[in-house]
Design a protein around this motif. Structure first.
Motif, PDB file in Angstrom:
ATOM      1  N   SER A   1      59.144  51.926  66.804  1.00 47.47           N
ATOM      2  CA  SER A   1      58.174  52.455  65.855  1.00 47.47           C
ATOM      3  C   SER A   1      58.915  52.856  64.587  1.00 47.47           C
ATOM      4  O   SER A   1      59.733  53.775  64.598  1.00 47.47           O
ATOM      5  CB  SER A   1      57.458  53.673  66.457  1.00 47.47           C
ATOM      6  OG  SER A   1      56.583  54.247  65.519  1.00 47.47           O
ATOM      7  N   ILE A   2      58.614  52.153  63.496  1.00 49.16           N
ATOM      8  CA  ILE A   2      59.305  52.394  62.235  1.00 49.16           C
ATOM      9  C   ILE A   2      58.280  52.898  61.227  1.00 49.16           C
ATOM     10  O   ILE A   2      57.170  52.362  61.130  1.00 49.16           O
ATOM     11  CB  ILE A   2      59.959  51.101  61.711  1.00 49.16           C
ATOM     12  CG1 ILE A   2      60.895  50.514  62.766  1.00 49.16           C
ATOM     13  CG2 ILE A   2      60.736  51.362  60.423  1.00 49.16           C
ATOM     14  CD1 ILE A   2      61.364  49.102  62.427  1.00 49.16           C
ATOM     15  N   THR A   3      58.650  53.917  60.480  1.00 49.82           N
ATOM     16  CA  THR A   3      57.781  54.453  59.440  1.00 49.82           C
ATOM     17  C   THR A   3      58.584  54.703  58.168  1.00 49.82           C
ATOM     18  O   THR A   3      59.814  54.750  58.187  1.00 49.82           O
ATOM     19  CB  THR A   3      57.132  55.785  59.879  1.00 49.82           C
ATOM     20  OG1 THR A   3      58.155  56.733  60.170  1.00 49.82           O
ATOM     21  CG2 THR A   3      56.236  55.577  61.089  1.00 49.82           C
ATOM     22  N   ILE A   4      57.849  54.880  57.073  1.00 46.75           N
ATOM     23  CA  ILE A   4      58.472  55.332  55.829  1.00 46.75           C
ATOM     24  C   ILE A   4      58.608  56.846  55.902  1.00 46.75           C
ATOM     25  O   ILE A   4      57.629  57.558  56.055  1.00 46.75           O
ATOM     26  CB  ILE A   4      57.626  54.942  54.604  1.00 46.75           C
ATOM     27  CG1 ILE A   4      57.568  53.409  54.458  1.00 46.75           C
ATOM     28  CG2 ILE A   4      58.187  55.590  53.337  1.00 46.75           C
ATOM     29  CD1 ILE A   4      56.662  52.953  53.316  1.00 46.75           C
ATOM     30  N   SER A   5      59.852  57.341  55.795  1.00 45.47           N
ATOM     31  CA  SER A   5      60.072  58.790  55.834  1.00 45.47           C
ATOM     32  C   SER A   5      60.374  59.369  54.463  1.00 45.47           C
ATOM     33  O   SER A   5      60.383  60.594  54.294  1.00 45.47           O
ATOM     34  CB  SER A   5      61.213  59.134  56.790  1.00 45.47           C
ATOM     35  OG  SER A   5      62.428  58.538  56.373  1.00 45.47           O
TER      36      SER A   5
END
Length: 290
Positions: A2-6
């Motif tokens: 699970s990859i998100t913009i942080s």
């Protein structure tokens, strides 16, 4: 995975302080207002923290219709952001690396402000609306040839403003945490991502797996990661004091040295529909090629 913009960041004035955003418009040239302005010397050549580390102390803010500029010991300077420049009397030719590009001179008040703070004659310029500075086509062509299965929507020619080489720099939070662990082991203080001046910070990849990312997809937006970012000595400049040390480049040189130099982060070009917006927390799909 699970990859998100942080994190989302723009640096309105090249080599000056950045702005952390919750969301940002995105176009072919990258995030809106990123490196749209630049400080140049009397010959029109760009200035950066490489030679002027004091530029790290210049703080910027996007407020209402203005770019607000502050620095220690200086009165606040406000620059209108979205003026339509149709007067050739303010059009100037400036140099950024090997490129010469049209720009708009922001006037004598801004020139006096920066000349006073930096201690030498200089002027503030903005990218001209008709300027077409093209990112490294050969590098994009190589990416397109190597990854035809990911090439849909990625153009050969990508316009950008005053960034060093490409519209977007992508970094990875886990890579920073890995680096900070190594810095602590060596008796050095940890650092923040502002040392590397990324536009998009990802969360969810393993440390330095960004090296193997071919393409990122965020809704209707695609980023082709076309070139590892080779680093100069700017990351050794403390972005809060302007002091220049030997870290983190000393530590990075021990495990991130490649034929092209010491790398951290990856440069990207953009495919995005009109009106595209990125937000912190957006889900990201990553195509990797190990």
């Amino acid at each position: 995975m699970s990859i998100t913009i942080s994190g989302l960041f723009v640096y309105p004035i090249k080599s000056c302080g950045g702005v952390s955003l919750r969301e940002s418009e995105l176009g072919e040239g990258g995030l809106r207002y990123d490196r749209n302005w630049m400080v140049v010397d009397a010959d029109g050549k760009f200035l950066t923290q490489r030679s002027h580390p004091k530029m790290a102390l210049v703080r910027t803010e996007l407020k209402f219709s203005e770019l607000v500029i502050r620095a220690p010991g200086m009165l606040r300077l406000d620059i209108l952001r979205d003026v339509i420049e149709d007067d050739d009397s303010v059009k100037v030719r400036v140099k950024v690396w090997r490129d010469e590009v049209d720009a708009v001179d922001e006037g004598d008040l801004a020139a006096h402000w920066f000349s006073t703070f930096l201690g030498e004659p200089c002027r503030l310029v903005k990218i001209h609306p008709d300027a077409r500075r093209i990112a490294d086509v050969a590098r994009v062509d190589a990416w397109l040839e190597a990854h035809p299965e990911e090439a849909e929507g990625i153009a050969r020619e990508n316009v950008y403003a005053f960034a060093d080489g490409f519209p977007i720099l992508v970094a990875n939070q886990q890579s920073l945490e890995d680096l900070n662990g190594r810095l602590r082991d060596g008796g050095h203080a940890p650092i923040a991502h502002d040392r590397f001046r990324p536009n998009i910070v990802l969360n969810g990849l393993d440390a330095f797996d960004e090296d193997y990312v071919v393409r990122l997809t965020i809704g209707d937006v695609s980023l082709a990661l076309v070139k590892p970012c080779t680093r100069c000595e700017v990351p050794n400049t403390d972005q809060h004091t302007g002091d220049v040390g030997v870290e983190p480049m000393g530590t990075l040189s021990g495990f991130r040295s490649h034929d092209i130099g010491i790398t951290y982060g990856v440069n990207a070009v953009v495919s995005a529909p009109a009106g595209a917006v990125l937000k912190v927390g957006d889900s990201v799909e990553a195509a990797l090629n190990f």
